[in-house]
Scaffold this active site. Structure first.
Site, PDB file in Angstrom:
ATOM      1  N   SER A 132       0.842  -1.188   0.000  1.00 49.12           N
ATOM      2  CA  SER A 132       0.000   0.000   0.000  1.00 49.12           C
ATOM      3  C   SER A 132       0.890   1.255   0.000  1.00 49.12           C
ATOM      4  O   SER A 132       1.705   1.422  -0.898  1.00 49.12           O
ATOM      5  CB  SER A 132      -0.925  -0.085   1.222  1.00 49.12           C
ATOM      6  OG  SER A 132      -1.936   0.862   1.144  1.00 49.12           O
ATOM      7  N   HIS A 166      -4.194  -1.651  -4.307  1.00 47.24           N
ATOM      8  CA  HIS A 166      -5.570  -2.104  -3.995  1.00 47.24           C
ATOM      9  C   HIS A 166      -6.449  -1.960  -5.248  1.00 47.24           C
ATOM     10  O   HIS A 166      -7.588  -1.497  -5.160  1.00 47.24           O
ATOM     11  CB  HIS A 166      -6.200  -1.268  -2.869  1.00 47.24           C
ATOM     12  CG  HIS A 166      -5.366  -1.145  -1.629  1.00 47.24           C
ATOM     13  ND1 HIS A 166      -4.833  -2.226  -0.985  1.00 47.24           N
ATOM     14  CD2 HIS A 166      -4.973  -0.049  -0.912  1.00 47.24           C
ATOM     15  CE1 HIS A 166      -4.149  -1.808   0.090  1.00 47.24           C
ATOM     16  NE2 HIS A 166      -4.214  -0.505   0.143  1.00 47.24           N
TER      17      HIS A 166
END
Lengths: 248, 255
Positions: A132, A166
């Site tokens: 991330s 994501h």
């Protein structure tokens, strides 16, 4: 022997997101151990979470002293000088950057000049990884990993191009990334949760995954539009079953 | 505040009450910026525990969680009566504010008359310079510079700051300023010091400036704030009542 520069950028996954699925963490630990140490030195940077206590605790749980020499650096409770933090990072086999806010991560890293220290560590062959925000930070530019509106942000630029993470999680990420690329953001990589880009030197060596369905894409402009090219992904869980069959 | 308020003096709300009652609004809107502490849940919880039951409208903004909880920063902060900045790392605080353009928003908030308050890093950030401990040793670091001069906090609580600060002032590395003990607070109207207050009798503030290359300190006697009436008696009683009630619900009594 000079160690190659390596970065493993997770779209999402590892101990922060996939409790019970250690495939990506085992993969980076394997790279760190390849440097020759039985118990590789692994340093966790929880900066993007604001050095959240529970996150640090989870790191030590998943990187126990039986498998590695774990440590972490807290920049909110820093008790040693910049030179000491730099020396500590350079002494590692693996630096693992946690998730959270990439805008906060970059702001704090720069304030402590750790963007410089991490580049040095990378050049010295310390494996860098993260998920991330801890993936986005290695690229020139990135789409913030936020829910809601994604916006472009500058990373450290160790890897040329841009990154979105994501990618499978929310429907708006794809159009937002395409719009940014079409608007002049450098071409780059979109990565699902569970997939990870492994760069050796400046080039993408392979894409690995902890989930069979996880995908990664090269995204770039083509004519007037934006083209998304799926990348071949190696599922790490299948490796031990597939390998003997291939050998036979 | 040199130190104090809900994070450091949980049983003594004098400084927090003082801050809360500065704006004219009957139920002031008070927003916590817990940035310097990495938006720690502990600090946020303590803030709400201290302010939720008071005559005010408390909120907090977490820059680290803007992803999951988006807040229109300019709009929300400019709508406050008080912005309360928590303690932590001054270096990280300024870096994170700049990354989110909060340095600009907070200057605007100050100019339109919103009360800016804070302790520790949340105090030094308003001055030109502060003495940070966030890089492992005392060091001078730049603040927003809304207030002229320098500020050193925890003057009594973290004694290694004082000699460092005085030397920096003596050498001229830091402009003249204020050293402030835990429990003491400086009120500025505009850029002028209007009042020094304290939540503890022994807390002091000091004006520090250089005279011929030597730092000179002048102690300032603060006005001791009155403790909230009955505050000390009521809270423990309520807790005891809650415990008795929950024990009764579980079907046993603790004697």
């Amino acid at each position: 022997m000079r160690r190659p520069r390596q970065i493993v950028a997770f779209g999402g996954g590892g101990f922060s997101m996939e409790a019970g699925n250690p495939l990506l963490d085992d993969y980076v630990l394997g790279l760190a151990a390849a440097a020759g140490r039985d118990r590789p030195k692994v340093c966790f940077l929880p900066t993007a979470s604001g050095d959240a206590d529970h996150y640090i605790v989870r790191f030590y749980r998943h990187f126990p002293a039986s498998r590695c020499e774990p440590s972490h650096v807290s920049l909110f409770r820093r008790d040693c000088g910049t030179d000491d933090v730099r020396a500590h990072l350079l002494d590692q086999d693996l630096v693992y950057v946690g998730g959270g806010s990439v805008v906060c991560l970059m702001g704090v890293l720069r304030a402590h000049r750790l963007d410089v220290a991490l580049r040095e560590a990378w050049e010295a062959g310390v494996v860098l990884c993260g998920l991330s925000a801890g993936s986005l930070c290695w690229f020139e530019e990135a789409m913030t990993g936020y829910h809601g509106a994604s916006r472009p942000v500058q990373g450290m630029g160790l890897i040329a191009g841009s990154n979105a993470v994501h990618y499978d999680k929310e429907a708006h990420r794809r159009p937002a990334y395409h719009l940014a690329i079409g608007g002049g953001m450098p071409a780059g990589y979109a990565v699902d949760d569970g997939a990870a880009l492994h760069f050796v030197g400046d080039s993408l060596e392979r894409v690995v995954s902890s989930r069979p369905e996880a995908c990664a894409y090269r995204v770039e402009t083509a004519g007037d539009g934006v083209m998304e090219l799926p990348l071949p992904v190696e599922y790490l869980g299948a490796a031990q079953h597939v390998a003997p069959a291939l050998a036979a | 505040m040199g130190g104090g308020g809900f994070t450091m003096e949980p049983g003594n709300p004098a400084l927090d009450d003082y801050v809360r009652t500065l704006p004219p609004a009957r139920e002031p809107r008070i927003c916590l910026l817990p940035t310097a502490g990495g938006d720690s849940e502990e600090q946020i919880r303590a803030f709400h525990a201290a302010f939720d039951g008071q005559l005010c409208e408390p909120t907090h903004v977490s820059l680290f969680r803007l992803g999951s909880r988006p807040v229109p920063l300019h709009e929300h902060l400019l709508a406050q009566d008080v912005i309360y900045v928590g303690g932590g790392s001054m270096v990280n605080l300024l870096a994170l504010w700049r990354a989110h353009a909060l340095d600009v928003i907070l200057r605007e908030a100050w100019q339109v008359g919103i009360v800016l308050a804070g302790l520790s890093a949340g105090s030094m950030c308003w001055f030109e310079y502060g003495v940070t401990n966030s890089i492992g040793r005392p060091a001078l670091t730049r603040g927003l510079g809304l207030l002229p001069g320098s500020n050193s906090v925890h003057y009594d609580g973290e004694p290694e700051r004082r000699p460092f600060y005085l030397e920096a002032v003596a050498r001229g590395d830091a402009p003249a300023g204020w050293g402030v003990d835990d429990g003491a607070g400086l009120l500025f109207r505009g850029t002028r010091l209007a009042e020094v207050v304290a939540s503890r009798p022994a807390a002091r503030a000091y004006r520090a400036h250089a005279v011929d290359g030597v730092a000179v300190e002048q102690a300032i006697e603060p006005r001791l704030l009155k403790a909230r009436p009955h505050a000390d008696g009521l809270a423990p009683l309520a807790v005891e009542e809650m415990r008795a009630l929950s024990a009764a619900r579980r079907g046993f009594r603790r004697d």
